[in-house]
Scaffold this motif. Structure first.
Motif, PDB file in Angstrom:
ATOM      1  N   ALA A 153      -4.039   0.090  -9.196  1.00  0.00           N
ATOM      2  CA  ALA A 153      -5.349  -0.041  -9.838  1.00  0.00           C
ATOM      3  C   ALA A 153      -5.835  -1.483  -9.752  1.00  0.00           C
ATOM      4  O   ALA A 153      -7.019  -1.746  -9.479  1.00  0.00           O
ATOM      5  N   PHE A 154      -4.910  -2.431  -9.971  1.00  0.00           N
ATOM      6  CA  PHE A 154      -5.251  -3.855  -9.856  1.00  0.00           C
ATOM      7  C   PHE A 154      -5.640  -4.195  -8.422  1.00  0.00           C
ATOM      8  O   PHE A 154      -6.626  -4.905  -8.186  1.00  0.00           O
ATOM      9  N   ARG A 155      -4.900  -3.664  -7.465  1.00  0.00           N
ATOM     10  CA  ARG A 155      -5.183  -3.951  -6.059  1.00  0.00           C
ATOM     11  C   ARG A 155      -6.576  -3.472  -5.652  1.00  0.00           C
ATOM     12  O   ARG A 155      -7.288  -4.164  -4.931  1.00  0.00           O
ATOM     13  N   ARG A 156      -6.945  -2.276  -6.113  1.00  0.00           N
ATOM     14  CA  ARG A 156      -8.266  -1.744  -5.773  1.00  0.00           C
ATOM     15  C   ARG A 156      -9.373  -2.670  -6.277  1.00  0.00           C
ATOM     16  O   ARG A 156     -10.408  -2.839  -5.618  1.00  0.00           O
ATOM     17  N   THR A 193       0.823  -1.214   0.000  1.00  0.00           N
ATOM     18  CA  THR A 193       0.000   0.000   0.000  1.00  0.00           C
ATOM     19  C   THR A 193       0.858   1.265   0.000  1.00  0.00           C
ATOM     20  O   THR A 193       0.354   2.357  -0.286  1.00  0.00           O
ATOM     21  N   LEU A 194       2.139   1.133   0.315  1.00  0.00           N
ATOM     22  CA  LEU A 194       3.043   2.280   0.355  1.00  0.00           C
ATOM     23  C   LEU A 194       3.695   2.549  -0.999  1.00  0.00           C
ATOM     24  O   LEU A 194       4.306   3.606  -1.193  1.00  0.00           O
ATOM     25  N   CYS A 195       3.557   1.606  -1.930  1.00  0.00           N
ATOM     26  CA  CYS A 195       4.207   1.728  -3.241  1.00  0.00           C
ATOM     27  C   CYS A 195       3.244   2.385  -4.232  1.00  0.00           C
ATOM     28  O   CYS A 195       2.855   1.790  -5.254  1.00  0.00           O
ATOM     29  N   ILE A 196       2.868   3.614  -3.960  1.00  0.00           N
ATOM     30  CA  ILE A 196       1.822   4.268  -4.751  1.00  0.00           C
ATOM     31  C   ILE A 196       2.295   4.706  -6.133  1.00  0.00           C
ATOM     32  O   ILE A 196       1.475   5.037  -6.990  1.00  0.00           O
ATOM     33  N   ASP A 197       3.618   4.724  -6.373  1.00  0.00           N
ATOM     34  CA  ASP A 197       4.113   5.095  -7.700  1.00  0.00           C
ATOM     35  C   ASP A 197       3.871   3.994  -8.732  1.00  0.00           C
ATOM     36  O   ASP A 197       3.906   4.255  -9.935  1.00  0.00           O
ATOM     37  N   ASP A 198       3.638   2.789  -8.249  1.00  0.00           N
ATOM     38  CA  ASP A 198       3.280   1.679  -9.142  1.00  0.00           C
ATOM     39  C   ASP A 198       1.782   1.749  -9.383  1.00  0.00           C
ATOM     40  O   ASP A 198       0.993   0.997  -8.803  1.00  0.00           O
ATOM     41  N   MET A 227       8.762   0.452  -7.970  1.00  0.00           N
ATOM     42  CA  MET A 227       8.341  -0.689  -7.165  1.00  0.00           C
ATOM     43  C   MET A 227       8.691  -0.534  -5.694  1.00  0.00           C
ATOM     44  O   MET A 227       8.430  -1.422  -4.896  1.00  0.00           O
ATOM     45  N   ASP A 228       9.316   0.589  -5.319  1.00  0.00           N
ATOM     46  CA  ASP A 228       9.646   0.839  -3.919  1.00  0.00           C
ATOM     47  C   ASP A 228       8.586   1.750  -3.307  1.00  0.00           C
ATOM     48  O   ASP A 228       7.722   2.278  -4.005  1.00  0.00           O
ATOM     49  N   VAL A 229       8.680   1.945  -1.997  1.00  0.00           N
ATOM     50  CA  VAL A 229       7.710   2.805  -1.325  1.00  0.00           C
ATOM     51  C   VAL A 229       7.906   4.254  -1.754  1.00  0.00           C
ATOM     52  O   VAL A 229       9.013   4.669  -2.102  1.00  0.00           O
ATOM     53  N   ASN A 230       6.825   5.015  -1.727  1.00  0.00           N
ATOM     54  CA  ASN A 230       6.907   6.449  -1.982  1.00  0.00           C
ATOM     55  C   ASN A 230       7.305   7.123  -0.670  1.00  0.00           C
ATOM     56  O   ASN A 230       6.570   7.024   0.326  1.00  0.00           O
ATOM     57  N   PRO A 231       8.454   7.800  -0.624  1.00  0.00           N
ATOM     58  CA  PRO A 231       8.948   8.350   0.648  1.00  0.00           C
ATOM     59  C   PRO A 231       7.976   9.312   1.324  1.00  0.00           C
ATOM     60  O   PRO A 231       7.759   9.233   2.541  1.00  0.00           O
ATOM     61  N   LEU A 284       8.319   1.936  11.737  1.00  0.00           N
ATOM     62  CA  LEU A 284       7.528   1.237  10.725  1.00  0.00           C
ATOM     63  C   LEU A 284       8.259  -0.039  10.335  1.00  0.00           C
ATOM     64  O   LEU A 284       9.468  -0.015  10.068  1.00  0.00           O
ATOM     65  N   ILE A 285       7.527  -1.151  10.269  1.00  0.00           N
ATOM     66  CA  ILE A 285       8.086  -2.430   9.826  1.00  0.00           C
ATOM     67  C   ILE A 285       7.220  -2.954   8.689  1.00  0.00           C
ATOM     68  O   ILE A 285       6.001  -3.061   8.841  1.00  0.00           O
ATOM     69  N   HIS A 286       7.832  -3.268   7.561  1.00  0.00           N
ATOM     70  CA  HIS A 286       7.064  -3.791   6.426  1.00  0.00           C
ATOM     71  C   HIS A 286       7.932  -4.700   5.560  1.00  0.00           C
ATOM     72  O   HIS A 286       9.162  -4.765   5.716  1.00  0.00           O
ATOM     73  N   GLY A 287       7.266  -5.383   4.635  1.00  0.00           N
ATOM     74  CA  GLY A 287       7.952  -6.225   3.666  1.00  0.00           C
ATOM     75  C   GLY A 287       7.640  -5.750   2.262  1.00  0.00           C
ATOM     76  O   GLY A 287       7.700  -4.577   1.954  1.00  0.00           O
ATOM     77  N   HIS A 288       7.337  -6.702   1.388  1.00  0.00           N
ATOM     78  CA  HIS A 288       6.876  -6.493   0.013  1.00  0.00           C
ATOM     79  C   HIS A 288       7.980  -6.140  -0.983  1.00  0.00           C
ATOM     80  O   HIS A 288       8.050  -6.718  -2.057  1.00  0.00           O
TER      81      HIS A 288
END
Length: 236
Positions: A129-132, A119-124, A174-178, A193-197
């Motif tokens: 759109a697929f996730r929504r 959910t943090l990778c909003i530049d992708d 494909m990385d998180v948007n800072p 914050l702890i995350h994967g993906h």
């Protein structure tokens, strides 16, 4: 001395890589039994088409999780982008507690926000759109009404399309948007914050918070984050 807390993500378990399953079972039947809790932050499986699917792999994973839970280890799960259809039946069989996409937890007196990270990778934008679409409950219900074999074929097709797309996509997309990530952490009011993906194991010390990224699992390398009363760090 308090027992540690472990975090893992992005194992992508499948029949195609039994060595990864062996590593997971070794972890759950070894180090995990000495922990007070294990948090799985998504993509435990390479794909999940419904709780009605059965296989030797799924059975072994359920038994390992249930074994730890029965010994008093709290096991928590946040859905990933590959296994977002894991449901109540799996949770009941395995003993894991399903968490929402964002969850604030206490780590030895320190508040932390945990999530899968997609959910943090909003530049992708294509993935978002697929996730929504796939997160819409009515779509999920319709998909789960399909015969199991059909669901498996659809999942394989989607995975292949996704893999081809990633080969041509810029790494930063494909990385998180800072900025969005910083705003999300601020909204929850936590310092960690702890995350994967993203599969990019690292510890980022941002101006106002620390961001810990869990790595993916490979036959020659696992990514396990350990927290205890003395601090945190990655273990192999």
């Amino acid at each position: 001395m308090s027992k540690p807390i472990y975090f893992i993500a992005d194992l992508h378990l499948s029949e195609a890589q039994p060595e990864l399953t062996a590593l997971f079972l070794d972890f759950m039947q070894g180090r995990a039994l000495q922990a007070q809790a294990v948090y799985i932050l998504g993509d435990l499986f390479d794909f999940w088409v419904g709780d009605d699917e059965e296989s030797a792999l799924i059975s072994a994973v359920k038994q390992a999780l249930r074994g730890a839970a029965d010994k008093g280890v709290k096991c928590y799960f946040i859905h990933g982008n590959r296994d977002f259809l894991i449901g109540k039946r799996f949770a009941c069989d395995s003993g894991v507690v399903l968490l929402p996409e964002y969850q604030v937890i206490d780590l030895f007196g320190q508040k932390a926000l945990i999530c899968h990270g997609d959910t943090l990778c909003i530049d992708d934008t294509r993935y978002q759109a697929f996730r929504r679409k796939v997160q819409q409950k009515w779509r999920q219900k319709l998909f789960l009404l399909l015969p199991l074999g059909v669901r498996v074929k659809i999942a394989h097709k989607i995975r292949n399309i996704s893999s081809r797309g990633k080969q041509t996509m810029a790494a930063q997309i494909m990385d998180v948007n800072p900025q969005f990530t910083a705003e999300t952490v601020k909204r929850f009011g936590v310092p960690l914050l702890i995350h994967g993906h993203t599969h990019r194991e690292n510890i980022h010390h941002e101006p106002e918070f620390t961001r810990i990224v869990l790595g993916d699992w490979r036959p020659d390398r696992v990514s396990v984050l350990r927290f205890d009363e003395n601090g945190f760090g990655f273990e192999r």
